[in-house]
Enzyme design. Structure first.
Site, PDB file in Angstrom:
ATOM      1  N   GLY A 169       0.828  -1.207   0.000  1.00 34.23           N
ATOM      2  CA  GLY A 169       0.000   0.000   0.000  1.00 34.23           C
ATOM      3  C   GLY A 169       0.853   1.244   0.000  1.00 34.23           C
ATOM      4  CG  ASN A 170      -0.133   4.620  -1.602  1.00 32.52           C
ATOM      5  OD1 ASN A 170      -0.877   5.429  -1.079  1.00 32.52           O
ATOM      6  ND2 ASN A 170      -0.442   3.963  -2.725  1.00 32.52           N
ATOM      7  CG  ASN A 171       2.667   6.545   4.020  1.00 31.42           C
ATOM      8  OD1 ASN A 171       2.279   5.589   4.680  1.00 31.42           O
ATOM      9  ND2 ASN A 171       3.945   6.872   3.909  1.00 31.42           N
ATOM     10  CB  ALA A 181      -1.678   7.333  -4.027  1.00 32.19           C
TER      11      ALA A 181
END
Ligand code: CTP
Length: 401
Positions: free
Chosen positions: A209-211, A277
């Site tokens: 995943g990402n932030n 994102a």
């Protein structure tokens, strides 16, 4: 009449500029608005309630309860009634209390309960306005999403010359007319917004995943809806919710699910804002059961995800407008320009991760919007909510042209 039927709460606070409020009320009423005036106790030193009630043709409220009957002035109802709350003039004192959430009079209680946009027109003396605490407070209320009508430059009541006088009532009314006009500028249009991260499963309990938190995308969806558009959000996993009669949400987990949801909606979309994102890669294999620890190193083979933005850009037809995002750390503008062209965007919003307070997780962001024919518009660090309005404003200018 440009404000026909508009419901406006005007809050007057203790500043010498309160004398201008009388003229402001007159102009608002002349434009067809219904105006309810609230005053702080300090405002009474500068202008009488009788003047403002006569001009507004409505009782002026100051206390939580008025008269001997103990009748309650319901600030929650006032906050719900208003389509917009204007605080003009806004004194340094009330500004400070707004930042702290202090609620010791009817104006502040109504401000805290208002669900409508709040427009502030500060007025104070030169040095008060320049004091670091005032500047910090102005920044804070802007971050909360309030709209600022900048004070003007000129001779101040103290005799000093500089910035601090309340914007002229004509200017405030013009601001308001433009504000309401923008509210309807996208009515009849449909918008698609992608927001948040995607999670690419490795096994049933792990993912890549990402932030991204989705805050920027949700704020844009809200601003588009506030401008009259019917908005559909395709959201990756976030903790955010958005309750608006013109907003619907499809919640997805992976890039491929996001791609499918967008494909379904895009043909009937006029404005697409792709702020998600999206993970560029996903594991080739998604293990059906939890991967057990084995050996010192393990290899995870990744394969490319569909590029949603590039695909929508490719499918774009006349009458469709696509806005992409770029998050860059190096050669920011050159890379954003390249993405604008290769993904066939109409506008690209460039986030700079280098700026303190900008990017993932923050409530603030700093962006540059770029378009065709070398169009560049740079915005200062602002609340994501306020920036969303600026981005939508830029979209409206382009869609209209
Ligand atoms: N985007 C998308 N689908 C992807 C990757 C990106 O829709 N699989 C969109 C993003 O939502 C954003 C834009 O494309 O609007 C740019 O995303 P970014 O990750 O900055 O660009 P990439 O094309 O992935 O390029 P790179 O990661 O190499 O910078």
């Amino acid at each position: 009449m440009n404000l026909e039927g508009r419901k406006i709460v005007l809050a007057v606070t203790g500043s010498i500029a309160a004398y201008k409020s009388a003229h402001l009320v007159r102009l608002l009423v002349k434009e067809g608005a219904t105006v309810k005036v609230l005053m702080t106790p300090a405002a009474h030193d500068f202008i009488t309630p009788l003047t403002l009630s006569t001009l507004s043709k409505n009782p002026v409220l100051t206390a939580f309860s008025e008269g001997n009957q103990g009748e309650w002035n319901n600030h929650v109802e006032l906050g719900l009634w208003a389509e917009v709350m204007i605080i003009a003039p806004l004194s340094a004192n009330t500004l400070g209390k707004m930042v702290q959430g202090i609620c010791d009079n009817l104006v502040l209680a109504t401000y805290l309960s208002a669900r409508c946009p709040v427009i502030i027109a500060p007025a104070m003396d030169l040095d008060m306005l320049q004091h670091p605490s005032t500047l910090q407070n102005l920044e804070a209320v802007a971050r909360f999403g309030n709209h600022l009508v900048e004070p003007g430059v000129g001779e101040l009541a103290s005799g000093l010359i500089g910035k601090g006088r309340m914007a002229e009532p004509e200017e405030i009314v013009d601001y308001l007319i433009a504000f309401f006009r923008q509210q309807n500028r996208l009515s009849g249009k449909t918008a698609l917004v992608t927001a948040g991260p995607t999670h690419e499963a490795i096994d049933p309990v792990r993912f890549i995943g990402n932030n991204s938190t989705g805050k920027m995308g949700y704020a844009i969806a809200e601003a588009l809806a506030a401008s009259g558009a019917e908005v559909h959000v395709v959201s990756g996993p976030t903790h955010l919710a958005l309750e608006h009669p013109r907003v619907s949400i499809t919640r997805v987990t992976s890039a491929r699910e996001m791609y499918d949801a967008c494909q379904q909606k895009f043909p009937t979309t006029q404005i697409a804002v792709l702020s998600a994102a999206v993970a560029d890669y996903r594991p080739v294999v998604q293990a059906q059961s939890k991967i057990k620890k084995s050996g010192e190193n393990i290899k995870l083979e990744l394969t490319q995800n569909p590029d949603i933005a590039a695909e929508l850009g490719r499918q774009k037809k006349a009458g469709q407008f696509v806005v992409g995002f770029a998050l860059e750390t190096d050669n920011e503008r050159a890379n954003a320009e390249k993405k604008l062209a290769t993904k066939n965007f109409d506008l690209i919003v460039l986030n700079s991760l280098r700026d303190a307070g900008a990017g993932f997780g923050h409530d603030t962001n700093k962006v540059t919007v770029m378009g065709k024919k070398a169009f560049v518009r740079e915005f200062p660090l602002k609340s994501k909510k306020q920036l969303a309005y600026d981005i939508v404003d830029t979209i409206i200018q382009h869609v209209g042209s």
